[in-house]
Motif scaffolding. Structure first.
Motif, PDB file in Angstrom:
ATOM      1  N   GLU A 272       0.830  -1.208   0.000  1.00  0.00           N
ATOM      2  CA  GLU A 272       0.000   0.000   0.000  1.00  0.00           C
ATOM      3  C   GLU A 272       0.867   1.261   0.000  1.00  0.00           C
ATOM      4  OE1 GLU A 272      -3.770  -1.622   2.709  1.00  0.00           O
ATOM      5  OE2 GLU A 272      -2.855   0.312   3.110  1.00  0.00           O
ATOM      6  N   ASN A 273       1.860   1.269   0.890  1.00  0.00           N
ATOM      7  CA  ASN A 273       2.721   2.452   1.011  1.00  0.00           C
ATOM      8  C   ASN A 273       3.487   2.735  -0.274  1.00  0.00           C
ATOM      9  OD1 ASN A 273       1.924   2.965   3.646  1.00  0.00           O
ATOM     10  ND2 ASN A 273       3.600   1.806   4.554  1.00  0.00           N
ATOM     11  N   TYR A 274       3.905   1.673  -0.945  1.00  0.00           N
ATOM     12  CA  TYR A 274       4.617   1.865  -2.218  1.00  0.00           C
ATOM     13  C   TYR A 274       3.689   2.507  -3.248  1.00  0.00           C
ATOM     14  CZ  TYR A 274       7.413   0.958  -6.364  1.00  0.00           C
ATOM     15  OH  TYR A 274       8.141   1.119  -7.526  1.00  0.00           O
ATOM     16  N   ILE A 275       2.476   1.983  -3.345  1.00  0.00           N
ATOM     17  CA  ILE A 275       1.502   2.531  -4.292  1.00  0.00           C
ATOM     18  C   ILE A 275       1.236   4.011  -4.003  1.00  0.00           C
ATOM     19  CG2 ILE A 275      -0.936   2.431  -4.992  1.00  0.00           C
ATOM     20  CD1 ILE A 275      -0.744  -0.641  -4.555  1.00  0.00           C
ATOM     21  N   LEU A 276       1.042   4.329  -2.728  1.00  0.00           N
ATOM     22  CA  LEU A 276       0.712   5.701  -2.346  1.00  0.00           C
ATOM     23  C   LEU A 276       1.900   6.657  -2.497  1.00  0.00           C
ATOM     24  CD1 LEU A 276      -1.403   4.935   0.843  1.00  0.00           C
ATOM     25  CD2 LEU A 276      -2.263   5.662  -1.390  1.00  0.00           C
ATOM     26  N   SER A 277       3.108   6.101  -2.555  1.00  0.00           N
ATOM     27  CA  SER A 277       4.304   6.957  -2.661  1.00  0.00           C
ATOM     28  C   SER A 277       4.529   7.479  -4.079  1.00  0.00           C
ATOM     29  CB  SER A 277       5.551   6.173  -2.215  1.00  0.00           C
ATOM     30  OG  SER A 277       5.915   5.195  -3.188  1.00  0.00           O
ATOM     31  N   LYS A 278       3.830   6.890  -5.054  1.00  0.00           N
ATOM     32  CA  LYS A 278       4.040   7.258  -6.452  1.00  0.00           C
ATOM     33  C   LYS A 278       3.057   8.342  -6.903  1.00  0.00           C
ATOM     34  CE  LYS A 278       7.288   4.221  -7.035  1.00  0.00           C
ATOM     35  NZ  LYS A 278       8.675   4.637  -7.288  1.00  0.00           N
ATOM     36  N   GLU A 279       3.547   9.250  -7.724  1.00  0.00           N
ATOM     37  CA  GLU A 279       2.671  10.275  -8.276  1.00  0.00           C
ATOM     38  C   GLU A 279       1.810   9.664  -9.372  1.00  0.00           C
ATOM     39  OE1 GLU A 279       2.954  14.712 -10.349  1.00  0.00           O
ATOM     40  OE2 GLU A 279       4.742  13.770  -9.475  1.00  0.00           O
ATOM     41  N   LEU A 280       0.521   9.930  -9.296  1.00  0.00           N
ATOM     42  CA  LEU A 280      -0.425   9.296 -10.211  1.00  0.00           C
ATOM     43  C   LEU A 280      -0.797  10.261 -11.340  1.00  0.00           C
ATOM     44  CD1 LEU A 280      -1.954   6.553 -10.309  1.00  0.00           C
ATOM     45  CD2 LEU A 280      -3.878   7.731  -9.216  1.00  0.00           C
ATOM     46  N   PRO A 281      -0.629   9.838 -12.601  1.00  0.00           N
ATOM     47  CA  PRO A 281      -1.061  10.680 -13.718  1.00  0.00           C
ATOM     48  C   PRO A 281      -2.564  10.961 -13.647  1.00  0.00           C
ATOM     49  CG  PRO A 281       0.348   8.883 -14.483  1.00  0.00           C
ATOM     50  CD  PRO A 281       0.024   8.600 -13.051  1.00  0.00           C
ATOM     51  N   LYS A 282      -2.984  12.075 -14.203  1.00  0.00           N
ATOM     52  CA  LYS A 282      -4.386  12.504 -14.088  1.00  0.00           C
ATOM     53  C   LYS A 282      -5.365  11.534 -14.736  1.00  0.00           C
ATOM     54  CE  LYS A 282      -3.522  17.470 -13.682  1.00  0.00           C
ATOM     55  NZ  LYS A 282      -3.760  18.817 -14.281  1.00  0.00           N
ATOM     56  N   ASN A 283      -4.911  10.803 -15.725  1.00  0.00           N
ATOM     57  CA  ASN A 283      -5.825   9.911 -16.442  1.00  0.00           C
ATOM     58  C   ASN A 283      -5.921   8.525 -15.805  1.00  0.00           C
ATOM     59  OD1 ASN A 283      -3.135   9.306 -17.146  1.00  0.00           O
ATOM     60  ND2 ASN A 283      -3.789   8.329 -19.059  1.00  0.00           N
ATOM     61  N   LYS A 284      -5.289   8.329 -14.656  1.00  0.00           N
ATOM     62  CA  LYS A 284      -5.308   7.010 -14.006  1.00  0.00           C
ATOM     63  C   LYS A 284      -6.013   7.070 -12.655  1.00  0.00           C
ATOM     64  CE  LYS A 284      -1.039   5.285 -16.142  1.00  0.00           C
ATOM     65  NZ  LYS A 284      -1.585   4.102 -16.839  1.00  0.00           N
ATOM     66  N   ARG A 285      -6.583   5.930 -12.262  1.00  0.00           N
ATOM     67  CA  ARG A 285      -7.218   5.801 -10.950  1.00  0.00           C
ATOM     68  C   ARG A 285      -6.663   4.566 -10.244  1.00  0.00           C
ATOM     69  NH1 ARG A 285     -12.631   4.429 -11.947  1.00  0.00           N
ATOM     70  NH2 ARG A 285     -12.265   4.210 -14.187  1.00  0.00           N
ATOM     71  N   VAL A 286      -6.471   4.686  -8.937  1.00  0.00           N
ATOM     72  CA  VAL A 286      -5.937   3.577  -8.143  1.00  0.00           C
ATOM     73  C   VAL A 286      -6.792   3.390  -6.899  1.00  0.00           C
ATOM     74  CG1 VAL A 286      -4.005   2.759  -6.749  1.00  0.00           C
ATOM     75  CG2 VAL A 286      -3.572   3.882  -8.931  1.00  0.00           C
ATOM     76  N   TYR A 287      -7.209   2.155  -6.681  1.00  0.00           N
ATOM     77  CA  TYR A 287      -8.035   1.832  -5.515  1.00  0.00           C
ATOM     78  C   TYR A 287      -7.369   0.738  -4.689  1.00  0.00           C
ATOM     79  CZ  TYR A 287     -11.399   4.323  -8.395  1.00  0.00           C
ATOM     80  OH  TYR A 287     -12.018   5.272  -9.178  1.00  0.00           O
ATOM     81  N   ILE A 288      -7.137   1.047  -3.432  1.00  0.00           N
ATOM     82  CA  ILE A 288      -6.628   0.059  -2.485  1.00  0.00           C
ATOM     83  C   ILE A 288      -7.814  -0.402  -1.651  1.00  0.00           C
ATOM     84  CG2 ILE A 288      -5.133  -0.322  -0.487  1.00  0.00           C
ATOM     85  CD1 ILE A 288      -3.277   1.871  -1.658  1.00  0.00           C
ATOM     86  N   LEU A 289      -8.187  -1.657  -1.810  1.00  0.00           N
ATOM     87  CA  LEU A 289      -9.357  -2.195  -1.117  1.00  0.00           C
ATOM     88  C   LEU A 289      -8.920  -2.982   0.112  1.00  0.00           C
ATOM     89  CD1 LEU A 289     -11.509  -3.443  -4.137  1.00  0.00           C
ATOM     90  CD2 LEU A 289     -11.273  -1.130  -3.192  1.00  0.00           C
ATOM     91  N   ARG A 290      -9.546  -2.696   1.241  1.00  0.00           N
ATOM     92  CA  ARG A 290      -9.278  -3.425   2.476  1.00  0.00           C
ATOM     93  C   ARG A 290     -10.534  -4.170   2.912  1.00  0.00           C
ATOM     94  NH1 ARG A 290      -6.340   1.306   6.077  1.00  0.00           N
ATOM     95  NH2 ARG A 290      -4.262   1.243   5.103  1.00  0.00           N
ATOM     96  N   PRO A 291     -10.751  -5.370   2.395  1.00  0.00           N
ATOM     97  CA  PRO A 291     -11.927  -6.134   2.818  1.00  0.00           C
ATOM     98  C   PRO A 291     -11.712  -6.763   4.189  1.00  0.00           C
ATOM     99  CG  PRO A 291     -10.643  -7.407   1.260  1.00  0.00           C
ATOM    100  CD  PRO A 291      -9.980  -6.061   1.354  1.00  0.00           C
ATOM    101  N   CYS A 292     -12.811  -6.941   4.911  1.00  0.00           N
ATOM    102  CA  CYS A 292     -12.764  -7.768   6.120  1.00  0.00           C
ATOM    103  C   CYS A 292     -12.955  -9.218   5.670  1.00  0.00           C
ATOM    104  CB  CYS A 292     -13.823  -7.314   7.125  1.00  0.00           C
ATOM    105  SG  CYS A 292     -15.485  -7.252   6.438  1.00  0.00           S
TER     106      CYS A 292
END
Length: 304
Positions: free
Chosen positions: A134-154
């Motif tokens: 998760e931290n690696y994903i969040l550390s990267k700058e995301l281009p405007k045309n992309k979406r990223v979802y980190i899902l935390r299911p129980c």
């Protein structure tokens, strides 16, 4: 028809997701070995992602209750593989990256209700490996045309996947009284149907902001309520005993040594509180989940 990639497509969630999205998308699996319907990880790169709408990264190493796995295995699969795939996503024209993390990346024990605002503090190597990704994903700058979802299911459940419901089902189906009636707790669950519904909505809705989302059904249940729901689902009376807690704790300690159904870890799982808020994802979707908590449990139990 838009194309999507699903890692871990042969797993429980992956198999259900493939069925759910069939007809909506052109689906390609990612696996360790290549076949007619999948591509192997070694052959995957930014070029293979260029014509895909989304990559849904479900593959991972699950929490090993028997504790036979080495720590490095969790980080190799849950962290390093995710980092590689995410880098390829950033280099490609692919629009959506979805990472199946876990509430265990945030907390192993919950006081009150778990929200996305909590400061993560995982204890197990499983949770730590998920959080590192998760931290690696969040550390990267995301281009405007992309979406990223980190899902935390129980805890995810569904037809033919007993999970932690297996022991409770055994109690009720065999007519064995459930001895933990004195424990009052609340736990969150999510049916695989609701999870697949959420994933489908996230792929298609460009208005939903990137970020971390807890995934849970609307209502938390006590284990005693679960036992009663199971009884109704299979048409058998549920017997709940109010056995003194000190006797059960003693029995669990014996279970840590002897091969009996109850041990300390199972006792904790059955009786602990672990409530998860789904308010953020529901606000983002602006839709109700298709299955109620009770109906989802009944559907799972009916498949056993």
């Amino acid at each position: 028809m838009n194309k999507i990639l699903i890692t871990g497509i042969t797993g429980f969630v992956g198999g259900n997701l493939r069925k759910y999205l069939d007809g909506k998308f052109n689906i390609l699996g990612v696996s360790r070995s290549k076949d007619s319907q999948s591509i192997c990880y070694q052959d995957l790169g930014a070029r293979q992602l260029n014509d895909k709408k989304a990559i849904i990264h479900l593959a991972g190493k699950a929490h090993d209750l028997k504790k036979t796995s080495e720590d490095k295995e969790y980080f190799e699969v849950n962290t390093e593989l995710t980092k590689t795939l995410f880098d390829q996503f950033l280099e490609s024209d692919c629009e959506v990256f979805m990472y199946m993390s876990s509430v265990k990346a945030a907390a192993d024990e919950v006081k009150g209700v778990l929200t996305e605002d909590v400061t993560p503090n995982p204890v197990t190597v499983y949770g730590k490996s998920k959080l590192a990704a998760e931290n690696y994903i969040l550390s990267k700058e995301l281009p405007k045309n992309k979406r990223v979802y980190i899902l935390r299911p129980c805890m995810i459940h569904g037809p033919n996947n007993k999970g932690n419901l297996n022991l409770l089902y055994s109690f009720v189906s065999k007519g064995i009284p459930y001895p933990f009636g004195r424990y009052e707790n609340k736990r969150s669950f999510v049916s695989v149907d609701n999870l697949c519904f959420i994933i489908n909505e996230l792929i298609g809705n460009t208005e939903i902001e990137s970020g971390i989302y807890n995934i849970a059904d609307d209502v938390s249940l006590s284990t005693n309520e679960l036992v009663r729901i199971i009884g109704r689902a299979i048409g058998k009376p549920s017997k709940i005993l109010n056995t003194p807690k000190f006797l059960l704790n003693l029995l669990a300690k014996f279970g840590d040594i002897l091969p009996i159904p109850i041990n300390s870890e199972r006792l904790q799982k059955l009786t602990e509180n672990y409530e998860v808020s789904n308010l953020k994802i529901k606000k983002a979707l602006q839709k109700e989940l298709p299955l109620s908590t009770e109906k989802g449990i009944e559907k799972t139990i009916a498949s056993f």
